[in-house]
Structures are given as structure tokens and as C-alpha cells.
Design a protein around this motif. Structure first.
Motif, PDB file in Angstrom:
ATOM      1  N   UNK A 267     -13.203  43.443  67.656  1.00 35.95           N
ATOM      2  CA  UNK A 267     -12.658  43.000  66.754  1.00 35.95           C
ATOM      3  C   UNK A 267     -12.005  41.626  66.658  1.00 35.95           C
ATOM      4  N   UNK A 268     -11.923  41.089  65.705  1.00 39.25           N
ATOM      5  CA  UNK A 268     -11.275  39.630  65.422  1.00 39.25           C
ATOM      6  C   UNK A 268     -10.635  39.870  64.080  1.00 39.25           C
ATOM      7  N   UNK A 269      -9.145  39.516  64.415  1.00 43.14           N
ATOM      8  CA  UNK A 269      -8.470  39.459  63.141  1.00 43.14           C
ATOM      9  C   UNK A 269      -8.144  37.950  62.819  1.00 43.14           C
ATOM     10  N   UNK A 270      -8.161  37.620  61.488  1.00 40.70           N
ATOM     11  CA  UNK A 270      -7.962  36.192  61.259  1.00 40.70           C
ATOM     12  C   UNK A 270      -7.399  36.035  59.969  1.00 40.70           C
ATOM     13  N   UNK A 271      -6.684  35.143  59.684  1.00 41.84           N
ATOM     14  CA  UNK A 271      -5.944  34.753  58.459  1.00 41.84           C
ATOM     15  C   UNK A 271      -6.795  34.081  57.472  1.00 41.84           C
ATOM     16  N   UNK A 272      -7.530  34.701  56.471  1.00 34.17           N
ATOM     17  CA  UNK A 272      -8.585  34.314  55.673  1.00 34.17           C
ATOM     18  C   UNK A 272      -7.752  33.760  54.142  1.00 34.17           C
ATOM     19  N   UNK A 273      -7.776  32.530  53.647  1.00 36.36           N
ATOM     20  CA  UNK A 273      -6.944  32.486  52.347  1.00 36.36           C
ATOM     21  C   UNK A 273      -5.989  33.066  52.105  1.00 36.36           C
ATOM     22  N   UNK A 274      -4.912  32.986  53.081  1.00 34.16           N
ATOM     23  CA  UNK A 274      -3.797  33.790  53.088  1.00 34.16           C
ATOM     24  C   UNK A 274      -3.547  35.267  53.367  1.00 34.16           C
ATOM     25  N   UNK A 275      -4.570  36.059  53.478  1.00 41.88           N
ATOM     26  CA  UNK A 275      -4.780  37.505  53.928  1.00 41.88           C
ATOM     27  C   UNK A 275      -5.184  37.564  55.296  1.00 41.88           C
ATOM     28  N   UNK A 276      -4.678  38.631  56.132  1.00 36.19           N
ATOM     29  CA  UNK A 276      -5.178  38.925  57.448  1.00 36.19           C
ATOM     30  C   UNK A 276      -6.721  39.918  57.178  1.00 36.19           C
ATOM     31  N   UNK A 277      -7.701  39.467  57.992  1.00 34.00           N
ATOM     32  CA  UNK A 277      -8.818  40.298  57.756  1.00 34.00           C
ATOM     33  C   UNK A 277      -9.487  40.321  58.903  1.00 34.00           C
ATOM     34  N   UNK A 278      -9.951  41.753  59.358  1.00 29.87           N
ATOM     35  CA  UNK A 278     -10.532  42.179  60.442  1.00 29.87           C
ATOM     36  C   UNK A 278     -12.017  42.218  60.565  1.00 29.87           C
ATOM     37  N   UNK A 279     -12.540  41.382  61.353  1.00 32.04           N
ATOM     38  CA  UNK A 279     -14.092  41.356  61.592  1.00 32.04           C
ATOM     39  C   UNK A 279     -14.779  42.053  62.840  1.00 32.04           C
ATOM     40  N   UNK A 280     -15.781  42.887  62.577  1.00 31.00           N
ATOM     41  CA  UNK A 280     -16.500  43.407  63.731  1.00 31.00           C
ATOM     42  C   UNK A 280     -17.185  42.374  64.499  1.00 31.00           C
ATOM     43  N   UNK A 281     -17.113  42.163  65.738  1.00 29.50           N
ATOM     44  CA  UNK A 281     -17.883  41.161  66.502  1.00 29.50           C
ATOM     45  C   UNK A 281     -19.064  41.659  67.138  1.00 29.50           C
ATOM     46  N   UNK A 282     -20.321  41.206  66.581  1.00 21.74           N
ATOM     47  CA  UNK A 282     -21.424  41.711  66.979  1.00 21.74           C
ATOM     48  C   UNK A 282     -21.771  41.418  68.563  1.00 21.74           C
ATOM     49  N   UNK A 283     -22.478  42.134  69.298  1.00 20.21           N
ATOM     50  CA  UNK A 283     -22.569  41.768  70.772  1.00 20.21           C
ATOM     51  C   UNK A 283     -23.008  40.390  71.003  1.00 20.21           C
ATOM     52  N   UNK A 284     -23.903  39.722  70.188  1.00 19.52           N
ATOM     53  CA  UNK A 284     -24.214  38.691  70.527  1.00 19.52           C
ATOM     54  C   UNK A 284     -23.854  37.447  69.632  1.00 19.52           C
ATOM     55  N   UNK A 285     -22.490  37.655  69.204  1.00 16.22           N
ATOM     56  CA  UNK A 285     -21.936  36.572  68.331  1.00 16.22           C
ATOM     57  C   UNK A 285     -21.688  35.187  68.865  1.00 16.22           C
ATOM     58  N   UNK A 286     -21.982  34.351  68.311  1.00 20.38           N
ATOM     59  CA  UNK A 286     -22.111  32.991  69.043  1.00 20.38           C
ATOM     60  C   UNK A 286     -20.699  32.124  68.727  1.00 20.38           C
ATOM     61  N   UNK A 287     -20.244  31.762  69.967  1.00 24.50           N
ATOM     62  CA  UNK A 287     -18.983  31.049  69.741  1.00 24.50           C
ATOM     63  C   UNK A 287     -19.488  29.495  70.222  1.00 24.50           C
ATOM     64  N   UNK A 288     -18.759  28.619  69.437  1.00 30.15           N
ATOM     65  CA  UNK A 288     -19.477  27.346  69.540  1.00 30.15           C
ATOM     66  C   UNK A 288     -18.298  26.170  69.136  1.00 30.15           C
ATOM     67  N   UNK A 289     -18.651  24.936  69.755  1.00 33.73           N
ATOM     68  CA  UNK A 289     -17.971  23.992  69.159  1.00 33.73           C
ATOM     69  C   UNK A 289     -19.105  22.756  68.756  1.00 33.73           C
ATOM     70  N   UNK A 290     -19.548  22.817  67.582  1.00 35.66           N
ATOM     71  CA  UNK A 290     -20.638  22.163  66.934  1.00 35.66           C
ATOM     72  C   UNK A 290     -21.878  22.868  67.793  1.00 35.66           C
ATOM     73  N   UNK A 291     -22.420  22.185  68.887  1.00 34.62           N
ATOM     74  CA  UNK A 291     -23.550  23.052  69.365  1.00 34.62           C
ATOM     75  C   UNK A 291     -23.256  22.977  70.790  1.00 34.62           C
ATOM     76  N   UNK A 292     -22.079  22.978  71.237  1.00 34.72           N
ATOM     77  CA  UNK A 292     -21.360  23.449  72.601  1.00 34.72           C
ATOM     78  C   UNK A 292     -21.087  25.097  72.857  1.00 34.72           C
ATOM     79  N   UNK A 293     -21.727  25.475  73.934  1.00 37.08           N
ATOM     80  CA  UNK A 293     -21.384  26.775  73.951  1.00 37.08           C
ATOM     81  C   UNK A 293     -20.046  27.166  74.523  1.00 37.08           C
ATOM     82  N   UNK A 294     -19.339  27.943  73.889  1.00 34.99           N
ATOM     83  CA  UNK A 294     -17.972  28.285  73.989  1.00 34.99           C
ATOM     84  C   UNK A 294     -18.104  30.055  74.258  1.00 34.99           C
TER      85      UNK A 294
END
Length: 377
Positions: free
Chosen positions: A316-343
Motif C-alpha cells: 500500500x502507498x498513501x499519497x496526498x493527491x489534490x489536497x486529499x490523502x489517497x491509498x493505492x494498492x501496489x501491484x507486485x510488478x509496479x514500476x518505480x522509475x526516474x524517467x527510464x531509470x530503474x528505481x
């Protein structure tokens, strides 16, 4: 008689030391003791007296006689040492204290000799083996592995285990089934103390950049615009763009057409025709032979958010979006990147502003870009 008494008295006076003489003798003696003590306990002298540690592979342990035989690292000759006592300190790879009978032939150990040369402490060093991940159980925090002898085993993953993917700290949920890992086990072999990725399921190093889709290299006539209608039953879509002069153009879609959602040039999701939505921005490539759509690339919607909390183990990831906190489910293969760099998920620190890449229906989180990209519609 008087002369003799006077002579003896003078001699007594001659040999009795004065206060100044006594003080000088005491000072010289103190200086000698101090100088000798400093020399005796200097680090250089102590270091010379402290025998060096010995690292090697255990060949034999005789608890009855009290000896241990090892082959020191870099040599071809076995060496036998006396053990100081039966209950000497033995440290397992995970750091806990164990009994001397835990030391077995084949283990790599570090021996600490005392000033007499007898061994006063033993540290069992961690072994490492190569295995392929067959399953990952996040709830029970275990992994199923297949070793080089094709034996399936289940191992617990220590809560403090160091997990490295492409030499970056990662969470257990980021390990993909099929990954080849180097595993550092506990002394009993039941717990993984460290996991390091050797290659991903495709046989490529995880350090490789996310594969990019370059539309300029794809075959077919290129059309860019907005999807105004999708008819999966007829395998047809309608596109409105500059080439259509604002008029929706009907295009048949090949049954084997490749449909992907992109963030920049990175493919974040494979799609079917039924998953497409109206008003999605798309690049369509039409075959010159039968005039069917053979590649359909749509732009994933993106919203900007600020990281509030990350629970990687529960996904789970909780982030502030448009002033409100929203929790997202993280899929197992979620991509974390910096442009095209692997994070990695471990790079998502609190208060970091990121771009959240969503599915076309905006219900799923597909990727996280720590580069603050411009918002997409």
C-alpha cells in the motif's frame, strides 16, 4: 676515644641521604616505572602480543580432546588449534550465540586465538548459495526456492534481511517469481538472512533499463489522436486527430494487434481492446497491406502526489493527491522509475513529490515516476 667517636659520627653523617637526594631518587624511580608501564601497555606492543585471527574451512572438531582443525584461507595445509574451553563463545551468522557443537566440518569460520594461542572465540561465517524463486508468500513472509539440485524448499525471510535488486535495497514484494537469487541462510538453513538478485525471470540483469517502445521504429502508417469510440465485438475503433481533420475515422483492429499503455516511452501495461476507454490519447499504426491496426499505444493518465506513507509488505502507498490523502494498492510488478531509470520502492521517501501513473480507468496504480513529469490528461 673521643677522636674515634668523632670519626664514626662524621661517617654516619656522610652516608645519610639528604631530603633533596631522597626526592631525586624517588622521582627517578617513578619516571622509570611510568616509562616502563607506557611501553608495556602501548597499542603497538599490545597489537604485537595479540595473535592474528584465522579464517578457514573447518575440517574436524574434536570436542573430547578440545581441538579444531581448519584449512586457513589461501593455504593447502590443515592446521589444528586447541580450544580454550568447552563453553567458549560461538557466534552464528545471524549474530546469536550458539554452542560449540554447532561448528561442523565444511563451515567457514573465523578463529580468535588468545595470548596463549588457544582459541577463545569462534565466528561461523554465512554461506551463500544460488537458487530460483518459485513462490513468494507475503502474508507469511516466506519464499519457495529451487536450488541447483532441483529441490523445492520453503524458507522464512528474516524481518531484517537485506534484499538487493540491481544493488538497490528492496522489499520482499518486489521479488518476482522466476528470479535467480543468491541466498544467505541462517545456521539451521531455515531462514534467509540476505537475498540478492542475480538475474530476472527473462534472464536479464535487473539493472537493465525498463524496455522502451519507440514508435518511430514500428512498421505501419502512423496516426495520432483521441479514441472517440471502441467496438470490441467488431474489432473496430474510431480515432479523431490532425490527419482526420476532426472527423472520427473508423479503423479495423487486427486480432493479434499489440495494445499497450505507455508512460513516456515505457510500457506499463498490456491491454485488450475491451480495456480501452474513450478520450484516451493514442498512437495507432496501420498495416499498409490490409489497412488494419497492428499497434495501438495509449498514454496512461498521470496525477501528481506527495508520498505520505509506504507499507511495502502489505502493498500500500498513501499519497496526498489534490489536497486529499489517497491509498493505492501496489501491484507486485509496479514500476518505480526516474524517467527510464530503474528505481525501487525503498526510494519512495516521505514528502517526495512523484508522478502516479494510473490505468485508463484511473482505478489502478501502474507505475511511480519520481521525476516530476508534467501532468497528463
Amino acid at each position: 676515644m673521643k677522636n674515634e667517636e668523632r670519626r664514626m659520627k662524621n661517617e654516619e653523617v656522610r652516608w645519610v641521604p639528604t631530603r633533596r637526594t631522597s626526592a631525586f631518587i624517588v622521582l627517578r624511580f617513578s619516571f622509570f616505572v611510568l616509562h616502563f608501564g607506557v611501553a608495556l601497555f602501548s597499542p603497538r606492543l599490545l597489537a604485537a602480543q595479540d595473535p592474528p585471527k584465522v579464517t578457514g574451512v573447518v575440517k574436524n572438531v574434536n570436542l573430547e580432546i578440545g581441538t579444531i582443525t581448519v584449512r586457513p584461507k589461501g593455504t593447502m595445509v590443515d592446521e589444528t588449534f586447541n580450544l580454550l574451553k568447552k563453553d567458549l563463545e560461538v557466534t552464528a551468522p545471524e549474530g546469536r550465540k550458539v554452542k560449540l557443537d554447532a561448528v561442523k566440518p565444511g563451515q567457514t569460520v573465523q578463529l580468535k586465538p588468545g595470548v596463549t594461542g588457544d582459541i577463545e572465540a569462534v565466528v561461523i561465517q554465512a554461506s551463500v548459495f544460488l537458487a530460483t524463486v518459485a513462490e513468494v508468500d507475503l502474508k507469511n513472509r516466506t519464499i519457495g526456492i529451487v536450488d541447483q539440485q532441483i529441490k523445492l524448499a520453503t524458507m522464512a525471510v528474516d524481518p531484517a534481511a537485506k534484499i538487493l535488486l540491481a544493488d538497490r535495497p528492496a522489499y520482499l514484494r518486489e521479488i518476482k517469481v522466476g528470479s535467480q537469487m543468491s541466498v544467505t541462510p541462517s545456521l539451521d538453513g531455515k531462514t534467509a538472512l540476505a537475498l540478492k538478485l542475480v538475474s530476472d525471470p527473462d534472464g536479464k540483469l535487473a539493472a537493465k533499463l525498463f524496455p522502451r517502445v519507440k514508435t518511430s521504429r514500428l512498421p505501419g502508417t502512423r496516426w495520432v489522436g483521441v479514441l472517440t469510440d471502441i467496438d470490441p465485438a467488431k474489432h473496430e475503433l474510431r480515432l479523431t486527430g490532425p490527419k482526420t481533420k476532426g472527423v472520427p475515422k473508423a479503423m479495423p483492429v487486427a486480432k493479434n494487434a499489440v495494445i499497450k499503455a505507455l508512460h513516456g516511452q515505457v510500457a506499463v501495461q498490456d491491454l485488450s481492446l475491451t480495456e480501452l476507454v474513450k478520450q484516451a490519447h493514442a498512437t495507432v499504426l496501420v498495416s499498409s497491406e490490409n489497412q488494419e491496426v497492428i499497434h495501438l499505444l495509449v498514454t496512461s493518465p498521470v496525477v501528481q502526489g506527495k508520498v505520505k506513507a509506504l507499507d511495502a509488505d502489505r502493498g500500500r502507498l498513501t499519497a496526498e493527491v489534490a489536497g486529499n490523502d489517497k491509498t493505492f494498492d501496489l501491484p507486485r510488478d509496479v514500476k518505480v522509475m526516474d524517467k527510464t531509470r530503474v528505481r525501487r520502492l525503498a526510494d519512495l521517501q516521505a514528502n517526495l513529490v512523484v508522478s502516479l501513473v494510473l490505468s485508463l480507468d484511473r482505478q489502478q496504480l501502474l507505475a511511480i515516476d519520481i521525476h516530476q513529469a508534467a501532468l497528463q490528461p
